[in-house]
Design a protein around this motif. Structure first.
Motif, PDB file in Angstrom:
ATOM      1  N   ALA A   1       4.345   8.064  13.873  1.00 34.17           N
ATOM      2  CA  ALA A   1       2.895   8.017  13.719  1.00 34.17           C
ATOM      3  C   ALA A   1       2.576   8.202  12.243  1.00 34.17           C
ATOM      4  O   ALA A   1       3.245   8.968  11.557  1.00 34.17           O
ATOM      5  CB  ALA A   1       2.242   9.122  14.545  1.00 34.17           C
ATOM      6  N   LEU A   2       1.583   7.473  11.766  1.00 28.74           N
ATOM      7  CA  LEU A   2       1.239   7.595  10.351  1.00 28.74           C
ATOM      8  C   LEU A   2       0.481   8.895  10.089  1.00 28.74           C
ATOM      9  O   LEU A   2       0.484   9.413   8.979  1.00 28.74           O
ATOM     10  CB  LEU A   2       0.413   6.403   9.894  1.00 28.74           C
ATOM     11  CG  LEU A   2       1.130   5.057   9.993  1.00 28.74           C
ATOM     12  CD1 LEU A   2       0.213   3.933   9.554  1.00 28.74           C
ATOM     13  CD2 LEU A   2       2.396   5.048   9.171  1.00 28.74           C
ATOM     14  N   GLY A   3      -0.165   9.383  11.133  1.00 24.63           N
ATOM     15  CA  GLY A   3      -0.861  10.664  11.001  1.00 24.63           C
ATOM     16  C   GLY A   3      -2.026  10.598  10.031  1.00 24.63           C
ATOM     17  O   GLY A   3      -2.511   9.530   9.671  1.00 24.63           O
TER      18      GLY A   3
ATOM     19  N   LEU B   1       0.833  -1.204   0.000  1.00 22.05           N
ATOM     20  CA  LEU B   1       0.000   0.000   0.000  1.00 22.05           C
ATOM     21  C   LEU B   1       0.868   1.255   0.000  1.00 22.05           C
ATOM     22  O   LEU B   1       0.468   2.294  -0.498  1.00 22.05           O
ATOM     23  CB  LEU B   1      -0.894  -0.031   1.248  1.00 22.05           C
ATOM     24  CG  LEU B   1      -1.798   1.162   1.532  1.00 22.05           C
ATOM     25  CD1 LEU B   1      -2.867   1.273   0.464  1.00 22.05           C
ATOM     26  CD2 LEU B   1      -2.453   1.021   2.901  1.00 22.05           C
ATOM     27  N   GLY B   2       2.076   1.117   0.561  1.00 24.50           N
ATOM     28  CA  GLY B   2       2.990   2.257   0.584  1.00 24.50           C
ATOM     29  C   GLY B   2       3.207   2.845   1.961  1.00 24.50           C
ATOM     30  O   GLY B   2       3.762   3.932   2.083  1.00 24.50           O
ATOM     31  N   VAL B   3       2.774   2.138   3.015  1.00 19.53           N
ATOM     32  CA  VAL B   3       2.945   2.667   4.371  1.00 19.53           C
ATOM     33  C   VAL B   3       4.439   2.697   4.709  1.00 19.53           C
ATOM     34  O   VAL B   3       5.097   1.673   4.680  1.00 19.53           O
ATOM     35  CB  VAL B   3       2.194   1.808   5.410  1.00 19.53           C
ATOM     36  CG1 VAL B   3       2.430   2.346   6.816  1.00 19.53           C
ATOM     37  CG2 VAL B   3       0.711   1.776   5.088  1.00 19.53           C
TER      38      VAL B   3
ATOM     39  N   SER C   1      -8.651   0.989   7.829  1.00 19.19           N
ATOM     40  CA  SER C   1      -8.408  -0.449   8.040  1.00 19.19           C
ATOM     41  C   SER C   1      -6.935  -0.730   8.271  1.00 19.19           C
ATOM     42  O   SER C   1      -6.580  -1.678   8.980  1.00 19.19           O
ATOM     43  CB  SER C   1      -8.909  -1.236   6.831  1.00 19.19           C
ATOM     44  OG  SER C   1      -8.235  -0.826   5.667  1.00 19.19           O
TER      45      SER C   1
ATOM     46  N   THR D   1      -3.104  10.570   6.733  1.00 14.26           N
ATOM     47  CA  THR D   1      -2.545  10.348   5.410  1.00 14.26           C
ATOM     48  C   THR D   1      -3.631   9.739   4.537  1.00 14.26           C
ATOM     49  O   THR D   1      -4.135   8.664   4.835  1.00 14.26           O
ATOM     50  CB  THR D   1      -1.323   9.419   5.497  1.00 14.26           C
ATOM     51  OG1 THR D   1      -0.390  10.011   6.402  1.00 14.26           O
ATOM     52  CG2 THR D   1      -0.672   9.237   4.161  1.00 14.26           C
ATOM     53  N   ALA D   2      -3.957  10.452   3.454  1.00 16.16           N
ATOM     54  CA  ALA D   2      -5.163  10.105   2.700  1.00 16.16           C
ATOM     55  C   ALA D   2      -5.122   8.702   2.115  1.00 16.16           C
ATOM     56  O   ALA D   2      -6.136   8.005   2.095  1.00 16.16           O
ATOM     57  CB  ALA D   2      -5.368  11.134   1.586  1.00 16.16           C
ATOM     58  N   PHE D   3      -3.949   8.262   1.642  1.00 12.90           N
ATOM     59  CA  PHE D   3      -3.941   6.979   0.958  1.00 12.90           C
ATOM     60  C   PHE D   3      -3.939   5.798   1.937  1.00 12.90           C
ATOM     61  O   PHE D   3      -4.067   4.648   1.520  1.00 12.90           O
ATOM     62  CB  PHE D   3      -2.747   6.891  -0.005  1.00 12.90           C
ATOM     63  CG  PHE D   3      -1.425   6.656   0.672  1.00 12.90           C
ATOM     64  CD1 PHE D   3      -0.937   5.363   0.830  1.00 12.90           C
ATOM     65  CD2 PHE D   3      -0.673   7.719   1.151  1.00 12.90           C
ATOM     66  CE1 PHE D   3       0.277   5.143   1.457  1.00 12.90           C
ATOM     67  CE2 PHE D   3       0.535   7.501   1.776  1.00 12.90           C
ATOM     68  CZ  PHE D   3       1.026   6.212   1.928  1.00 12.90           C
TER      69      PHE D   3
ATOM     70  N   TYR E   1       8.178   5.398  11.002  1.00 15.15           N
ATOM     71  CA  TYR E   1       7.314   6.531  11.306  1.00 15.15           C
ATOM     72  C   TYR E   1       6.790   6.378  12.721  1.00 15.15           C
ATOM     73  O   TYR E   1       6.195   5.352  13.053  1.00 15.15           O
ATOM     74  CB  TYR E   1       6.136   6.582  10.311  1.00 15.15           C
ATOM     75  CG  TYR E   1       6.412   7.456   9.109  1.00 15.15           C
ATOM     76  CD1 TYR E   1       7.678   7.506   8.545  1.00 15.15           C
ATOM     77  CD2 TYR E   1       5.406   8.225   8.540  1.00 15.15           C
ATOM     78  CE1 TYR E   1       7.933   8.309   7.449  1.00 15.15           C
ATOM     79  CE2 TYR E   1       5.641   9.033   7.445  1.00 15.15           C
ATOM     80  CZ  TYR E   1       6.916   9.066   6.901  1.00 15.15           C
ATOM     81  OH  TYR E   1       7.162   9.863   5.819  1.00 15.15           O
TER      82      TYR E   1
END
Lengths: 284, 581
Positions: free
Chosen positions: B472-474, B464-466, B482, B476-478, B470
């Protein structure tokens, strides 16, 4: 016995997970479909090997489990079988390596008509620079960086005067045009990463790195930093807006050139910054 | 000829006279092995706790006030470095290498017992220096386990004051310790084999440890010089890795260095390091599978050559960690090709493990369960490595959770499963006791299924590109909600796996005192270490005379033999086929 069943079930569960998982590549927004294709070919070959090897494992565990009267077969070697397996593996490897290398060849070959955008990283924000009317980015060096010259452009380099500087985290790009992204860092390693573009590359202080991309879909996408750059790494965000050429040109018209910024600063301070700065050469 | 000189040497060993001499300042390879293992496991527990803290933050962000970006990066860094270097390398080579090599090749001890003892004490010093960094101002370094400059030594990175200095010093001391141990392992295998123990009769465990030791001796110097150079950059103001940069608005005094040079040095060590861990695990699991399937390891010669070839090739692939590092992109063609070629000998090993089980007489003992767990996770992790080695496919996946999923599967989970299997396998020889079977099986099932639940979804988050590392992922639209939920479940699975490891420690400790007495050769194994006169073996291993070896280590279920195993010490003749090795 149980372990044979569990291994087989894990294979099934993995396939089911793959089919049902809501997490998959973001819809692509660039020309890098060839990377996606190489990835899918790799996935299919690897998935076939994963299923075949583990089902063979599960079958062997079930079929040859220890039980009274059962003994193991004695067969130290079977050179023919091993040669065949090696050959098939080699073919599988070649089958995924070839599309991978073809895509990489495209990745390292920048089209002649690509325009240039520079992305600059510093802890923890992005900046962008366009070459302006002359199509050439002026030279830049860390030694030139100061409050009036955050990008560190050489004030004496005529090529730099018309460079357009974008000091916000928002980058605009025209759709359908190949762009060579040149990357420069003022401090530490960063990485310019837009998931929808697929492409990425590190920003390395001291050198200029690059990759190229053609945006194929309008929209607003996030720029992430993908190389650990200190405590603010996770917060180093930007956005890239892919838009029509007309919209892009309008936006571009609103940005300041380095020459305008210099003149503004000189006007404020009533000094001639261009001469006050050390005449220093240096890389971009 | 080379085997005769030291193996027949009956010089009296340095026999200890006191408890301290026997258990603390010991020159007995078995005691040193246990010292190494216990120290590695102790520091490994620290790394395990750190991973738990990391997972808490990822699974439940904004919940724990005591986890801030600074200490999160410190957990990440210390977890990675401890697990790879101070746990896996030390346990597999310092622990298993020390215990198994002399016993498996029929030697009385390592060739240089005193240097061997020093190796442990230097290792302990390296661990103590590392642990000290938790207590200095600014805490341990949070530079990521790869310690990439310039970030590592600059403001904006946790531990840039003292933590990084202690980390670099500790690594340098570790390399000294490793060199002393590694020289012993290599020399002992080459010089101290007993009569009849030809190289091609050695068990795969010895082969794996032997080749890994040679690799370590060649790879660790690159880490050593990288550490010294970075220390100079940090302390003296040299610019090996530091170009002219401006940090936090200030121009620093550096000029002319190359951050990518560090990456080359680091990965010239770092990639072989993967195989320094993997090859001993490959060797050991081969032995576990053969013994518990009552079958000779299939294609022994190919297995040995695969170990040697993998070891050699692993020095030509380091830059596959650097496809998007900014190095000359044309290197990608070479390193992708060399990387994927390594998959061939590696695949041969997998086939041969499977073909050893094929038509075997598989006893699902605890060590065998762990070996099977290894096969499954290694197949998964090995295959996902092909994505990252295939240069263009690596571009979208690098620095995402896919990488975490891959390397934990292949380098965390699978060697650890082998280590557990190996501890359960050799525990009766080491302690003279058996462990509790039921507890051990629960430990296996929770660990095996748990780690798959942790690391399988990570591959998909990476697709997915995570991004990794990091805090925190914060927003992030993409990244859909889930994915955050997946992080929660992964954390819960991780905590369960964490708890299951306590069963292991309890089982091993309880069994040491209360476990039933073990048979000298409870598995009916053919290799030499099970044929010692005493269990646990005494100092000098073999009593008055060294054993003589007549056959390879894998004579299981030989047609016509009276038992389903024929020890290496049994002379030819009588019933049974003789496998020429």
């Amino acid at each position: 016995m149980a372990v044979a069943v569990v291994i087989a079930l894990l294979v099934l569960a993995t396939i089911a997970f793959h089919m049902l998982s809501p997490w998959w590549m973001t819809p692509i927004a660039s020309n890098w479909g060839s990377i996606d294709t190489a990835l899918m070919i790799t996935l299919w070959i690897c998935a076939a090997a994963f299923v075949a090897l583990n089902l063979f494992l599960a079958y062997s565990l079930y079929r040859y489990r220890a039980r009274p009267g059962h003994t193991a077969h004695y067969e130290p070697e079977n050179a023919r079988l091993e040669k065949r397996l090696t050959l098939w593996t080699g073919l599988g490897i070649a089958g995924m390596l070839a599309p991978g290398l073809i895509a990489w060849n495209q990745y390292v070959t920048v089209p002649d008509d690509a325009s240039v955008i520079e992305a600059t990283g510093q802890q923890w924000q992005w900046g962008f620079r366009f070459p302006g009317q002359d199509g050439v980015l002026g030279t830049a060096a860390v030694a030139h960086i100061n409050a009036d010259n955050p990008f560190g452009l050489n004030p004496l380099d005529p090529y730099g005067k018309d460079d357009v500087l974008v000091e916000t985290n928002e980058l605009h790009m025209p759709i359908g045009k190949p762009v060579k992204m040149v990357l420069r860092s003022k401090d530490v390693l960063h990485d310019f990463y837009v998931p929808q573009f697929r492409a990425k590359m590190d920003l390395v202080p001291g050198i200029v790195t690059y990759f190229w991309v053609t945006p194929t879909r309008t929209g607003t996408f996030e720029i992430l930093c993908a190389e650990l750059c200190g405590v603010g790494h996770h917060a180093m965000r930007g956005t890239v807006v892919v838009e029509s050429e007309a919209d892009f040109n309008r936006w571009m018209g609103e940005q300041m050139t380095f020459g305008q910024l210099l003149a503004e600063a000189e006007g404020d301070k009533k000094v001639q910054l261009a001469q006050a700065s050390a005449p220093r050469a240096g890389g971009r | 000829m080379a085997t005769a000189t030291i193996a027949d040497d009956l010089r009296p060993l340095h026999h200890p006279k006191s408890w301290i001499g026997k258990y603390v300042w010991s020159q007995d390879h078995k005691v040193i092995a246990i010292q190494y293992s216990l120290t590695a496991i102790a520091i490994g527990l620290v790394a395990l706790v750190l991973s738990g803290l990391m997972r808490l933050q990822l699974g439940f962000p904004d919940t724990f006030d005591f986890i801030q970006p600074e200490n999160y990066l410190q957990y990440v860094t210390m977890h990675g470095m401890i697990m790879v270097v101070y746990l896996l390398t030390a346990l597999l080579l310092g622990g298993f290498g020390n215990y198994l090599i002399p016993l498996m090749v029929g030697a009385r001890d390592m060739v240089f017992p005193f240097v061997n003892m020093l190796s442990y004490w230097f290792y302990l010093l390296a661990v103590l220096v590392l642990v000290a960094s938790f207590f200095v101002p600014g805490g341990p370094t949070g530079a990521g386990w790869t310690l990439y400059p310039p970030q590592t030594i600059l403001e904006g990175t946790p531990g840039h004051q003292y933590g990084i200095i202690l980390m670099l010093a500790s690594l340098a001391i570790f390399v000294v310790a490793f060199t002393m141990g590694g020289l012993n392992y290599v020399t002992t295998v080459l010089q101290a084999r007993t009569k009849g123990m030809t190289l091609m009769r050695m068990p795969c465990s010895v082969w794996g440890i032997f080749v890994a030791s040679i690799m370590g001796l060649l790879a660790f110097p690159a880490l050593f010089v990288a550490c010294i150079m970075m220390l100079l950059d940090r302390l003296v103001g040299t610019s090996f890795f530091m170009p002219a940069i401006a940090s936090m608005g200030k121009e620093l005094g550096y000029e002319g260095g190359s951050p990518i040079l560090f990456q080359h040095l680091f990965w010239f060590f770092g990639h072989p390091e993967v195989y320094i861990v993997a090859l001993p695990a490959f060797g050991i699991v081969s032995d576990l599978i053969a013994v518990h399937a009552r079958k000779n390891i299939f294609g022994y010669r190919m297995m040995v050559w695969a170990i040697v070839i993998i070891g050699a090739l692993s020095f030509f692939v380091w830059a596959h960690h650097m496809y998007v590092s900014g190095m000359n992109p044309y290197f990608g063609f070479f390193f992708a090709t060399s990387t994927l070629i390594i998959a061939i000998p590696t695949a041969i090993k997998v086939y041969n493990w499977l073909l050893t089980l094929w038509r075997g007489d598989i006893h699902l003992t605890v060590p065998m369960l762990f070996a099977i767990g290894f096969l499954f996770t290694f197949i998964h992790g090995g295959l996902s490595g092909l994505f990252l080695g295939n240069v263009s496919v690596d571009v979208p996946l690098s620095d995402t959770f896919f990488v975490i999923g891959h390397f934990h599967m292949v380098m965390g989970v699978s060697p650890i499963l082998v280590i557990f299997g190996a501890i359960y396998h050799w525990y009766p020889k080491i302690t003279g006791r058996m462990w509790n079977d039921a507890l051990a099986k629960i430990h296996f099932w929770v660990t095996f299924l748990g780690v798959y639940a942790i690391f399988l979804p990570m591959h998909y988050l990476g697709m997915l590109g995570v991004p990794r590392r990091y805090f925190a992922l914060g927003e992030t639209a993409f990244i859909p909600p889930s994915a955050h939920l997946a992080n929660e479940w992964i954390t819960i699975a991780a905590l369960i796996v964490f708890a299951a490891q306590m069963l292991f420690f309890w089982n091993m400790t309880w069994s040491l005192f209360r476990g039933p007495r073990a048979d000298p050769n409870p598995w009916g194994a053919a290799s030499l270490e099970w044929q010692t006169p005493d269990t646990p073996p005494g100092h000098g291993n073999w009593g008055p005379t060294l054993p003589t070896v007549y056959r390879w280590a894998y004579d299981y279920s030989v047609p016509g033999a009276d038992r389903d195993f024929t020890p290496q010490t049994q002379p030819p003749g009588g019933a049974g086929r003789y496998h020429a090795t």
